[in-house]
Enzyme design. Structure first.
Site: not given
Ligand code: PEP
Length: 255
Positions: A99, A175, A10-12, A97, A215, A236-237, A169
């Site tokens: 966010e 994150g 997930n590149w956000k 998601h 994470s 994510g990251g 999640e």
């Protein structure tokens, strides 16, 4: 039953169109050995989707988006339809998601509309669920997951499940560098599968892949992916560096 692992990035809001090809090609190159063994997906900002698809052509990498609207077209400024994503060549879309829920007013009801529209159009919907730390500490974990599942997947049929992936999640692990322990994650994955069994039948529920997200890194992926109901990761990251993403995919291939 054995479910093929699925690792999705997930590149956000992190990668520009001009940077997209290099990252997708880097992932493709670093994961060549795992082609066919693990489903590998890069979910990108909508504006990066065409560049990602061009870069992924002929490789084992598939491309998805991070959101879609439930209407096919119309006066919905700023939104993107399932038909637009399919026309561009996307195969997956992340729905709900945390966010989106936290910052953009996403509710279980809109998750349901988006998920059903995505599946009906032929995209694979990665539907996210997960509790906040406050909810977990307040003893509301089960209640939250059941609500997100029952409302978010209302009227999703057993046949629809061929195009459904669920991502667990825990919001407190996204994150933050704080990961759910494998046992904590497995407990919720089992709850998700049991809830899904009530919605679509136990046999179908066994076929649906449930990713863990929060994470996940090359260093902790193997122990998470070893758990019975953890069928992949939403990353994510660590999806922003080809080598890290590939490390997680390697762990999935060996799980
Ligand atoms: C995510 O945003 O879906 C996610 C899991 O992020 P991270 O891996 O950075 O925790």
């Amino acid at each position: 039953m054995s479910r093929k692992k699925i690792i999705a990035g997930n590149w956000k809001m992190n990668v520009k169109p001009s940077e997209t090809a290099a990252l997708v090609k880097g992932v493709a190159e670093a994961t060549k050995d795992f082609a066919g063994k693990v489903d590998i997906v890069c979910c990108t900002p909508a504006i990066d989707v065409p560049a990602a698809i061009a870069a992924a052509a002929g490789t084992q990498v598939e491309v998805g988006a991070e959101n879609c609207h439930w209407k096919e077209s119309g006066a919905y400024t700023g939104e993107i339809s399932t038909g637009m994503l399919l026309d561009a060549g996307a195969k997956y879309v992340i729905i709900g998601h945390s966010e989106r829920r936290q910052y953009f007013g996403e509710t279980d009801e809109t998750v349901n509309l988006r998920a059903r529209a995505a599946i009906a159009a032929g995209l694979t919907a990665i539907v996210c669920v997960g509790e906040t730390l406050e909810e977990r500490d307040g003893g509301k974990l089960e209640e939250v997951i059941l609500r997100q599942m029952n409302v978010g997947l209302k009227d999703v049929t057993a046949a629809d499940c061929a195009k459904l992936v669920i991502a667990y999640e825990p919001v407190w692990a996204i994150g933050t560098g704080r990961t759910a322990t494998p046992d904590q994650a497995q407990e919720v994955h089992a709850l998700i599968r049991a809830t899904l069994a009530k919605l679509v039948g136990a046999e179908t529920a066994e076929t649906v892949r449930i990713q863990y997200g929060g994470s996940m890194k090359p260093g902790n992926a193997a122990e998470l992916l070893a758990k019975k109901d953890i069928d992949g990761g939403l990353i994510g990251g660590a999806a922003l560096k080809a080598a890290d993403f590939a490390g997680i995919i390697a762990a999935a291939a060996n799980a």
